[in-house]
Scaffold this motif. Structure first.
Motif, PDB file in Angstrom:
ATOM      1  N   PHE A  56      18.167 -19.600  38.910  1.00  0.00           N
ATOM      2  CA  PHE A  56      19.465 -18.748  38.401  1.00  0.00           C
ATOM      3  C   PHE A  56      20.348 -18.146  39.559  1.00  0.00           C
ATOM      4  O   PHE A  56      19.800 -17.977  40.383  1.00  0.00           O
ATOM      5  N   VAL A  57      21.726 -18.019  39.407  1.00  0.00           N
ATOM      6  CA  VAL A  57      22.534 -17.438  39.810  1.00  0.00           C
ATOM      7  C   VAL A  57      22.634 -16.006  39.359  1.00  0.00           C
ATOM      8  O   VAL A  57      22.782 -15.841  38.015  1.00  0.00           O
ATOM      9  N   VAL A  58      22.386 -14.971  40.362  1.00  0.00           N
ATOM     10  CA  VAL A  58      22.665 -13.549  39.668  1.00  0.00           C
ATOM     11  C   VAL A  58      23.508 -12.876  40.827  1.00  0.00           C
ATOM     12  O   VAL A  58      23.227 -13.066  42.038  1.00  0.00           O
ATOM     13  N   SER A  59      24.306 -11.977  40.546  1.00  0.00           N
ATOM     14  CA  SER A  59      25.202 -11.299  41.311  1.00  0.00           C
ATOM     15  C   SER A  59      25.037  -9.761  41.018  1.00  0.00           C
ATOM     16  O   SER A  59      24.894  -9.197  39.924  1.00  0.00           O
ATOM     17  N   LEU A  60      25.152  -9.168  42.157  1.00  0.00           N
ATOM     18  CA  LEU A  60      25.129  -7.290  42.111  1.00  0.00           C
ATOM     19  C   LEU A  60      25.692  -6.987  43.555  1.00  0.00           C
ATOM     20  O   LEU A  60      25.568  -7.668  44.408  1.00  0.00           O
ATOM     21  N   ASN A  61      26.875  -6.124  43.148  1.00  0.00           N
ATOM     22  CA  ASN A  61      27.221  -5.305  44.330  1.00  0.00           C
ATOM     23  C   ASN A  61      26.411  -4.307  44.594  1.00  0.00           C
ATOM     24  O   ASN A  61      26.109  -3.447  43.885  1.00  0.00           O
ATOM     25  N   MET A  62      25.800  -4.212  45.852  1.00  0.00           N
ATOM     26  CA  MET A  62      24.569  -3.460  46.051  1.00  0.00           C
ATOM     27  C   MET A  62      24.979  -2.066  46.356  1.00  0.00           C
ATOM     28  O   MET A  62      24.180  -0.944  46.649  1.00  0.00           O
ATOM     29  N   LEU A  75      16.560 -10.169  34.371  1.00  0.00           N
ATOM     30  CA  LEU A  75      15.531 -10.709  34.979  1.00  0.00           C
ATOM     31  C   LEU A  75      14.128 -10.483  34.055  1.00  0.00           C
ATOM     32  O   LEU A  75      13.766  -9.361  33.899  1.00  0.00           O
ATOM     33  N   PHE A  76      13.754 -11.620  33.502  1.00  0.00           N
ATOM     34  CA  PHE A  76      12.720 -11.648  32.428  1.00  0.00           C
ATOM     35  C   PHE A  76      11.356 -11.460  33.027  1.00  0.00           C
ATOM     36  O   PHE A  76      10.484 -11.067  32.394  1.00  0.00           O
ATOM     37  N   GLN A  77      11.185 -12.103  34.414  1.00  0.00           N
ATOM     38  CA  GLN A  77       9.870 -12.053  34.849  1.00  0.00           C
ATOM     39  C   GLN A  77      10.050 -12.126  36.312  1.00  0.00           C
ATOM     40  O   GLN A  77      11.027 -12.784  36.886  1.00  0.00           O
ATOM     41  N   VAL A  78       9.440 -11.169  37.045  1.00  0.00           N
ATOM     42  CA  VAL A  78       9.779 -11.253  38.561  1.00  0.00           C
ATOM     43  C   VAL A  78       8.270 -10.876  39.106  1.00  0.00           C
ATOM     44  O   VAL A  78       7.583  -9.663  38.899  1.00  0.00           O
ATOM     45  N   ASP A  79       7.957 -11.701  39.883  1.00  0.00           N
ATOM     46  CA  ASP A  79       6.444 -11.888  40.555  1.00  0.00           C
ATOM     47  C   ASP A  79       6.504 -11.544  42.138  1.00  0.00           C
ATOM     48  O   ASP A  79       5.611 -11.159  42.746  1.00  0.00           O
ATOM     49  N   GLY A  80       7.893 -11.537  42.484  1.00  0.00           N
ATOM     50  CA  GLY A  80       8.079 -11.231  43.923  1.00  0.00           C
ATOM     51  C   GLY A  80       9.482 -11.066  44.251  1.00  0.00           C
ATOM     52  O   GLY A  80      10.367 -11.481  43.504  1.00  0.00           O
ATOM     53  N   VAL A  81       9.633 -10.117  45.263  1.00  0.00           N
ATOM     54  CA  VAL A  81      11.262 -10.043  45.343  1.00  0.00           C
ATOM     55  C   VAL A  81      11.375  -9.753  46.922  1.00  0.00           C
ATOM     56  O   VAL A  81      10.720  -9.130  47.397  1.00  0.00           O
ATOM     57  N   ILE A  82      12.438 -10.231  47.336  1.00  0.00           N
ATOM     58  CA  ILE A  82      12.639 -10.352  48.832  1.00  0.00           C
ATOM     59  C   ILE A  82      14.101  -9.952  49.153  1.00  0.00           C
ATOM     60  O   ILE A  82      15.194 -10.366  48.567  1.00  0.00           O
ATOM     61  N   PHE A  83      13.983  -8.909  50.019  1.00  0.00           N
ATOM     62  CA  PHE A  83      15.244  -7.943  50.384  1.00  0.00           C
ATOM     63  C   PHE A  83      15.804  -8.599  51.695  1.00  0.00           C
ATOM     64  O   PHE A  83      15.347  -8.388  52.704  1.00  0.00           O
ATOM     65  N   ALA A  84      16.525  -9.739  51.491  1.00  0.00           N
ATOM     66  CA  ALA A  84      17.196 -10.266  52.757  1.00  0.00           C
ATOM     67  C   ALA A  84      18.799 -10.049  52.777  1.00  0.00           C
ATOM     68  O   ALA A  84      19.587 -10.471  53.944  1.00  0.00           O
ATOM     69  N   SER A  85      19.317  -9.082  52.039  1.00  0.00           N
ATOM     70  CA  SER A  85      20.646  -8.665  52.025  1.00  0.00           C
ATOM     71  C   SER A  85      21.074  -7.625  53.293  1.00  0.00           C
ATOM     72  O   SER A  85      19.877  -6.983  53.698  1.00  0.00           O
ATOM     73  N   GLN A 118      12.813   0.127  39.218  1.00  0.00           N
ATOM     74  CA  GLN A 118      12.802  -0.605  37.892  1.00  0.00           C
ATOM     75  C   GLN A 118      12.166  -1.970  37.961  1.00  0.00           C
ATOM     76  O   GLN A 118      11.775  -2.403  36.640  1.00  0.00           O
ATOM     77  N   LEU A 119      11.901  -2.596  38.872  1.00  0.00           N
ATOM     78  CA  LEU A 119      10.922  -3.648  38.826  1.00  0.00           C
ATOM     79  C   LEU A 119       9.560  -3.787  38.919  1.00  0.00           C
ATOM     80  O   LEU A 119       8.848  -4.506  38.952  1.00  0.00           O
ATOM     81  N   GLN A 120       9.108  -2.350  39.459  1.00  0.00           N
ATOM     82  CA  GLN A 120       7.665  -2.239  39.470  1.00  0.00           C
ATOM     83  C   GLN A 120       6.765  -2.752  38.453  1.00  0.00           C
ATOM     84  O   GLN A 120       5.872  -3.477  38.458  1.00  0.00           O
ATOM     85  N   ALA A 121       7.025  -2.505  37.295  1.00  0.00           N
ATOM     86  CA  ALA A 121       6.403  -2.885  36.158  1.00  0.00           C
ATOM     87  C   ALA A 121       6.408  -4.306  35.930  1.00  0.00           C
ATOM     88  O   ALA A 121       5.198  -4.893  35.654  1.00  0.00           O
ATOM     89  N   LYS A 122       7.403  -5.017  36.211  1.00  0.00           N
ATOM     90  CA  LYS A 122       7.318  -6.468  36.111  1.00  0.00           C
ATOM     91  C   LYS A 122       6.384  -7.022  37.331  1.00  0.00           C
ATOM     92  O   LYS A 122       5.884  -7.998  36.787  1.00  0.00           O
ATOM     93  N   LEU A 123       6.565  -6.322  38.625  1.00  0.00           N
ATOM     94  CA  LEU A 123       5.846  -6.872  39.699  1.00  0.00           C
ATOM     95  C   LEU A 123       4.385  -6.813  39.364  1.00  0.00           C
ATOM     96  O   LEU A 123       3.631  -7.525  39.828  1.00  0.00           O
ATOM     97  N   ALA A 124       4.004  -5.809  38.495  1.00  0.00           N
ATOM     98  CA  ALA A 124       2.461  -5.615  38.468  1.00  0.00           C
ATOM     99  C   ALA A 124       1.946  -6.543  37.342  1.00  0.00           C
ATOM    100  O   ALA A 124       0.626  -6.482  37.325  1.00  0.00           O
ATOM    101  N   GLN A 125       2.630  -7.012  36.456  1.00  0.00           N
ATOM    102  CA  GLN A 125       2.264  -7.710  35.277  1.00  0.00           C
ATOM    103  C   GLN A 125       1.356  -9.079  35.634  1.00  0.00           C
ATOM    104  O   GLN A 125       0.350  -9.258  35.180  1.00  0.00           O
ATOM    105  N   SER A 126       1.556  -9.948  36.917  1.00  0.00           N
ATOM    106  CA  SER A 126       0.841 -10.738  37.212  1.00  0.00           C
ATOM    107  C   SER A 126      -0.432 -10.454  37.997  1.00  0.00           C
ATOM    108  O   SER A 126      -1.569 -11.318  38.094  1.00  0.00           O
TER     109      SER A 126
END
Length: 241
Positions: A56-62, A75-85, A118-126
């Motif tokens: 998916f393509v997603v956009s956000l002005n940080m 974002l319906f499921q997130v198991d990992g997040v990489i901050f490369a910005s 806001q993503l912590q709960a999603k990251l913990a699901q798996s």
């Protein structure tokens, strides 16, 4: 199937990370702000290569905090997040503006932390969530003319050490990668002599390639890295050791 969010997928390192993770079976949300065409091309290529996975393509002005909740809600499921910005400012400290300081802090630290809230709960699901910051050797050793950048990169690594302790019982690992000099578009304006001088200072005699940073990211995202947390993996060819 694990789903990863790559912030800064339009950058050379972010793009390399997307290719590496996709090859390892990840479905991906590929984030951009300015370079839409590059990410659209990236996602199109990934869909052709890996038709069984989702991209998916997603956009956000940080820099816009008000947009974060809507961004996370898609974002319906997130198991990992990489901050490369990220970006840097080359200047002596007295010449760095307050706005530049705020932007460096917001993109490298504050917005990632707001996203993780806001993503912590999603990251913990798996039970095998992954958080990775692409930091810099300057966060450990510092760089004149990049004092604020060095400061926020050091802050990323301090956050990694602290946050990893908070979420360890949730099965989430938190790590950073600290690249040295990497052969990206950021240094294409350097002269040949400047590149040669830099390479001479690196024990391996060359800059890293983005895929070498991506390989380190792939390891930290793997099941085999489940016992690795709160660390910074240096990928610098022996530079600044």
């Amino acid at each position: 199937m694990p789903y990863g969010l790559v912030m800064g997928a339009s950058g050379d390192i972010g793009q390399a990370i997307c290719y590496a993770m996709a090859a390892d079976g990840w479905s991906l949300y590929c984030h951009y702000h300015h370079n839409q065409e590059k990410v659209l091309s990236l996602v199109s290529d990934l869909r052709q290569r890996y038709p069984q996975q989702d991209f998916f393509v997603v956009s956000l002005n940080m820099l816009e905090e008000s947009a974060i909740s809507d961004f996370v809600n898609q974002l319906f499921q997130v198991d990992g997040v990489i901050f490369a910005s990220g970006f840097t400012v080359y200047n002596l400290l007295p010449e760095v503006t307050s706005q530049q300081m705020d932007s460096l802090w917001q993109i490298h630290m504050k917005t990632p932390l707001l996203l993780l809230q806001q993503l912590q709960a999603k990251l913990a699901q798996s039970g095998r969530g992954r958080v990775i910051f692409i930091s810099s050797v300057y966060g450990q050793h510092g760089s004149s003319m990049e004092t604020v950048y060095s400061a926020v990169k050091g802050a990323q690594e301090a956050f990694v050490r602290a946050y990893s302790k908070e979420v360890v019982t949730l099965g989430i690992t938190v790590n950073a990668i600290a690249p040295g000099a990497v052969n990206t578009q950021m240094n294409q304006n350097w002269s040949t002599s400047e590149k040669e001088s830099l390479a001479a200072d690196i024990p391996l005699g060359r800059m890293a390639e983005p895929l070498e940073v991506a390989a380190a990211c792939n390891y930290l995202c793997s099941k085999e890295a489940s016992y690795t947390t709160g660390t910074t993996l240096v990928v610098a060819g022996g530079w600044m050791n």
